[in-house]
Scaffold this motif. Structure first.
Motif, mmCIF file in Angstrom:
data_model
loop_
_atom_site.group_PDB
_atom_site.id
_atom_site.type_symbol
_atom_site.label_atom_id
_atom_site.label_comp_id
_atom_site.label_asym_id
_atom_site.label_seq_id
_atom_site.Cartn_x
_atom_site.Cartn_y
_atom_site.Cartn_z
ATOM 1 N N GLY A 314 40.787 3.834 38.148
ATOM 2 C CA GLY A 314 39.913 3.506 39.256
ATOM 3 C C GLY A 314 40.096 2.056 39.667
ATOM 4 N N PRO A 315 39.172 1.528 40.451
ATOM 5 C CA PRO A 315 37.899 2.121 40.867
ATOM 6 C C PRO A 315 38.078 3.175 41.950
ATOM 7 C CG PRO A 315 38.207 -0.004 41.922
ATOM 8 C CD PRO A 315 39.359 0.156 40.985
ATOM 9 N N TYR A 316 37.167 4.149 41.942
ATOM 10 C CA TYR A 316 37.176 5.233 42.911
ATOM 11 C C TYR A 316 35.840 5.280 43.651
ATOM 12 C CZ TYR A 316 41.192 6.976 40.202
ATOM 13 O OH TYR A 316 42.389 7.105 39.566
ATOM 14 N N GLY A 317 35.881 5.896 44.831
ATOM 15 C CA GLY A 317 34.639 6.180 45.525
ATOM 16 C C GLY A 317 34.444 5.394 46.808
ATOM 17 N N ALA A 318 33.764 6.046 47.761
ATOM 18 C CA ALA A 318 33.440 5.439 49.050
ATOM 19 C C ALA A 318 31.957 5.133 49.167
ATOM 20 C CB ALA A 318 33.873 6.371 50.185
ATOM 21 N N PHE A 319 31.231 5.190 48.042
ATOM 22 C CA PHE A 319 29.786 4.941 48.053
ATOM 23 C C PHE A 319 29.545 3.438 47.945
ATOM 24 C CE2 PHE A 319 25.512 5.168 45.936
ATOM 25 C CZ PHE A 319 24.860 5.848 46.950
ATOM 26 N N THR A 320 29.934 2.710 48.989
ATOM 27 C CA THR A 320 29.878 1.254 48.962
ATOM 28 C C THR A 320 29.299 0.715 50.266
ATOM 29 O OG1 THR A 320 32.061 0.882 49.952
ATOM 30 C CG2 THR A 320 31.994 1.239 47.563
ATOM 31 N N ALA A 321 28.974 -0.573 50.242
ATOM 32 C CA ALA A 321 28.442 -1.233 51.432
ATOM 33 C C ALA A 321 29.482 -1.370 52.537
ATOM 34 C CB ALA A 321 27.898 -2.614 51.054
ATOM 35 N N MET A 322 30.727 -1.041 52.244
ATOM 36 C CA MET A 322 31.786 -1.059 53.250
ATOM 37 C C MET A 322 31.452 -0.140 54.431
ATOM 38 S SD MET A 322 35.681 0.225 52.587
ATOM 39 C CE MET A 322 36.961 0.146 53.829
ATOM 40 N N HIS A 323 30.633 0.895 54.177
ATOM 41 C CA HIS A 323 30.361 1.903 55.199
ATOM 42 C C HIS A 323 29.036 1.671 55.932
ATOM 43 C CE1 HIS A 323 33.768 4.443 54.043
ATOM 44 N NE2 HIS A 323 33.519 4.027 52.823
ATOM 45 N N ARG A 324 28.443 0.503 55.758
ATOM 46 C CA ARG A 324 27.181 0.234 56.441
ATOM 47 C C ARG A 324 27.357 0.175 57.949
ATOM 48 N NH1 ARG A 324 23.520 -4.419 54.069
ATOM 49 N NH2 ARG A 324 22.178 -3.454 55.644
ATOM 50 N N THR A 325 26.330 0.681 58.642
ATOM 51 C CA THR A 325 26.326 0.656 60.107
ATOM 52 C C THR A 325 25.100 -0.065 60.668
ATOM 53 O OG1 THR A 325 25.114 2.751 60.300
ATOM 54 C CG2 THR A 325 27.515 2.882 60.154
ATOM 55 N N ARG A 326 24.116 -0.368 59.813
ATOM 56 C CA ARG A 326 22.865 -0.995 60.230
ATOM 57 C C ARG A 326 22.581 -2.214 59.350
ATOM 58 N NH1 ARG A 326 23.767 1.738 63.845
ATOM 59 N NH2 ARG A 326 22.474 3.239 64.985
ATOM 60 N N PRO A 327 21.848 -3.202 59.868
ATOM 61 C CA PRO A 327 21.565 -4.403 59.075
ATOM 62 C C PRO A 327 20.572 -4.172 57.940
ATOM 63 C CG PRO A 327 20.488 -4.536 61.212
ATOM 64 C CD PRO A 327 21.361 -3.331 61.262
ATOM 65 N N GLU A 328 19.783 -3.090 57.993
ATOM 66 C CA GLU A 328 18.801 -2.814 56.954
ATOM 67 C C GLU A 328 19.104 -1.459 56.319
ATOM 68 O OE1 GLU A 328 15.096 -3.185 59.074
ATOM 69 O OE2 GLU A 328 14.992 -5.336 58.689
ATOM 70 N N ALA A 329 18.630 -1.281 55.068
ATOM 71 C CA ALA A 329 19.031 -0.097 54.324
ATOM 72 C C ALA A 329 17.882 0.477 53.501
ATOM 73 C CB ALA A 329 20.203 -0.439 53.398
ATOM 74 N N VAL A 330 18.029 1.756 53.155
ATOM 75 C CA VAL A 330 17.170 2.440 52.194
ATOM 76 C C VAL A 330 18.067 2.939 51.075
ATOM 77 C CG1 VAL A 330 15.526 4.303 51.796
ATOM 78 C CG2 VAL A 330 15.624 3.193 54.029
ATOM 79 N N LEU A 331 17.710 2.639 49.831
ATOM 80 C CA LEU A 331 18.457 3.087 48.665
ATOM 81 C C LEU A 331 17.586 4.072 47.894
ATOM 82 C CD1 LEU A 331 19.788 -0.402 47.444
ATOM 83 C CD2 LEU A 331 20.771 1.102 49.175
ATOM 84 N N ILE A 332 18.030 5.322 47.791
ATOM 85 C CA ILE A 332 17.236 6.360 47.131
ATOM 86 C C ILE A 332 17.982 6.844 45.902
ATOM 87 C CG2 ILE A 332 16.100 8.590 47.399
ATOM 88 C CD1 ILE A 332 16.099 8.150 50.409
ATOM 89 N N ALA A 333 17.336 6.724 44.737
ATOM 90 C CA ALA A 333 17.952 7.113 43.466
ATOM 91 C C ALA A 333 17.108 8.165 42.781
ATOM 92 C CB ALA A 333 18.112 5.898 42.559
ATOM 93 N N GLY A 334 17.774 9.058 42.062
ATOM 94 C CA GLY A 334 17.081 10.038 41.248
ATOM 95 C C GLY A 334 17.662 10.042 39.851
ATOM 96 N N GLY A 335 16.821 9.860 38.840
ATOM 97 C CA GLY A 335 17.286 9.887 37.458
ATOM 98 C C GLY A 335 18.336 8.839 37.184
ATOM 99 N N VAL A 336 19.399 9.242 36.453
ATOM 100 C CA VAL A 336 20.455 8.297 36.100
ATOM 101 C C VAL A 336 21.325 7.955 37.302
ATOM 102 C CG1 VAL A 336 22.297 9.904 35.439
ATOM 103 C CG2 VAL A 336 22.001 7.757 34.165
ATOM 104 N N GLY A 337 21.089 8.615 38.460
ATOM 105 C CA GLY A 337 21.755 8.223 39.700
ATOM 106 C C GLY A 337 21.367 6.835 40.160
#
Length: 445
Positions: A314-337
């Motif tokens: 790795g590193p692998y994955g597209a779950f990064t801030a590289m894909h942001r489209t708005r200046p503000e964000a919501v981060l939603i996590a469940g369990g060990v996620g």
């Protein structure tokens, strides 16, 4: 912790995922056009069924090369599309390849049978015995049928991952056999020096991409960085964090939200690779993963000794801030996620609302870190506890927590049932699809 900060993409920028996806489609379409042109230049057989069969074979060869590109784990594609989506495209392309190959065999067999006294099955046997390369194609077809059967949903659920993966390794044998068949019996392949050079280039790029992404790059990075376990720290009764150190980690191209396939080189674990996300943004000196004891592999992490060598892909994955489209964000996590969410909060710019969904407060892994980090960054933090029913992240409840959610990027990570429920909620709240970011890590291993 000092983190490597990366500014978000400006809202007017073309989304990286769109660029990569459009590029892949364009490459496939352009090559399909080239293949068609070479086939037309080579001339047509007198039998229509044979002509259709040859075209099916050519497009099948192109799809097979495209399949290799999708699973090559090339960093440029992986960071923009994500391993989960690439794997999903690989799966559906595989079924398209399977039916195209079936069409190739059926049309060729019936076409040649029209001009002989044989039935289609006997015609295939005769071709395999008398025409160079056809027997290899029959073997390749058999292997692909087995791999396709193992990839069907009903079979995949019943097979162990190791068994499924071992069966898939025969795909490389099928590729080599199919290529040698094309060299020996493909009229388009030998119709001109330009066609021959083209097909050698297609297969060279496809196989070279796999060799680069799956072998050369991981070996190079691990030789360069010399990763070792620095410490193992218990976080809760069944959760531990593993700190990894090494050389020149400031040059490791990892970002918050990404994951590695970790292989800890002990006597009983060296052969086993597990996907774990980074639970802290890379700071150039160490990497950290946090895992829950959900299986034998993750449960044994607590027994790792400092100094243990680590081989990480790795590193692998597209779950990064590289894909942001708005200046503000919501981060939603469940369990060990929460692990990639916690890392993202460390890197992300602009106002953020963090929602952490767990059954009870004692299940809130890394909550103290989240609270301190949210306070330092001016983010809102909501701990949502309770049983799964009623849904505490239903549209009304989520809108109450984040009234302007439709104007924010949403990053989501958690167990599949929770993610599916939240994705439905986001649709009901009219959050635009380009603003929703998630990755199904279960596809990685």
């Amino acid at each position: 912790m000092t983190t490597v900060q990366s500014p978000p993409a400006p809202p007017t920028a073309i989304r990286p995922r769109v660029v990569a996806r459009t590029g892949l489609y364009a490459v496939l379409a352009a090559n399909a056009a080239v293949v068609t042109w070479f086939a037309v230049q080579a001339g047509f057989a007198s039998n229509t069924l044979v002509v259709v069969g040859r075209f099916a074979g050519l497009y099948a060869a192109l799809l097979m090369a495209f399949q290799l590109l999708l699973v090559a784990r090339l960093p440029w594609l992986d960071r923009r599309i994500g391993m989960d989506r690439l794997t999903n495209w690989h799966r559906w392309t595989g079924f398209g390849l399977l039916w195209t190959l079936v069409g190739h065999v059926v049309f060729i067999a019936f076409g040649y049978a029209e001009s002989s006294s044989m039935n289609p099955v006997s015609q295939i046997v005769d071709l395999a015995e008398t025409v160079e390369g056809v027997f290899r194609a029959v073997v390749a077809m058999g292997l692909i049928l087995v791999i396709g059967g193992a990839s069907a949903r009903w079979a995949r659920r019943r097979l162990a991952y190791e068994t499924w993966h071992f069966i898939h390794l025969y795909a490389y044998v099928a590729v080599v056999l199919a290529f040698t068949h094309q060299v020996a019996a493909g009229t388009t392949f030998t119709s001109s020096s330009a066609a021959t050079a083209y097909w050698y280039a297609v297969w060279g790029v496809a196989l070279g991409s796999v060799l680069l992404g799956r072998l050369v790059l991981p070996l190079w990075r691990n030789w360069r960085h010399q990763l070792r376990v620095e410490a193992v720290v218990p976080e809760a009764g069944n959760v531990v964090s593993v700190y990894i150190t090494g050389r020149d980690l400031d040059k490791m191209p990892a970002r918050a939200g990404q994951f590695f396939l970790w292989r800890f080189l002990t006597r009983d674990r060296w052969w086993q690779a597990n996907p774990f996300s980074l639970s802290a943004a890379p700071d150039g000196t160490r990497l950290r993963l946090t895992a829950k004891a959900a299986g034998e592999g993750s449960a044994s992490l607590r027994h790792l000794a400092p100094g243990t060598r680590v081989f990480a892909e790795g590193p692998y994955g597209a779950f990064t801030a590289m894909h942001r489209t708005r200046p503000e964000a919501v981060l939603i996590a469940g369990g060990v996620g929460v692990t990639p969410i916690r890392a993202l909060l460390e890197e992300i710019h602009g106002h953020a609302v963090v929602i952490y969904r767990v059954a009870g407060e004692r299940d809130a892994v890394l909550y103290d870190e989240l609270r301190e980090l949210a306070l330092a960054k001016g983010a809102e933090l909501h701990l949502v506890t309770g049983p799964s029913a009623p849904d505490r992240l239903a549209p009304r409840e989520l809108a109450a927590l984040v009234p302007d959610i439709a104007q924010r990027d949403v990053f989501l990570c958690g167990p599949p049932p929770m993610m599916n429920a939240v994705l439905g909620t986001l649709r009901e709240l009219d959050v635009p699809k380009p603003q929703i970011h998630f990755e199904r890590f279960s596809l990685a291993g």
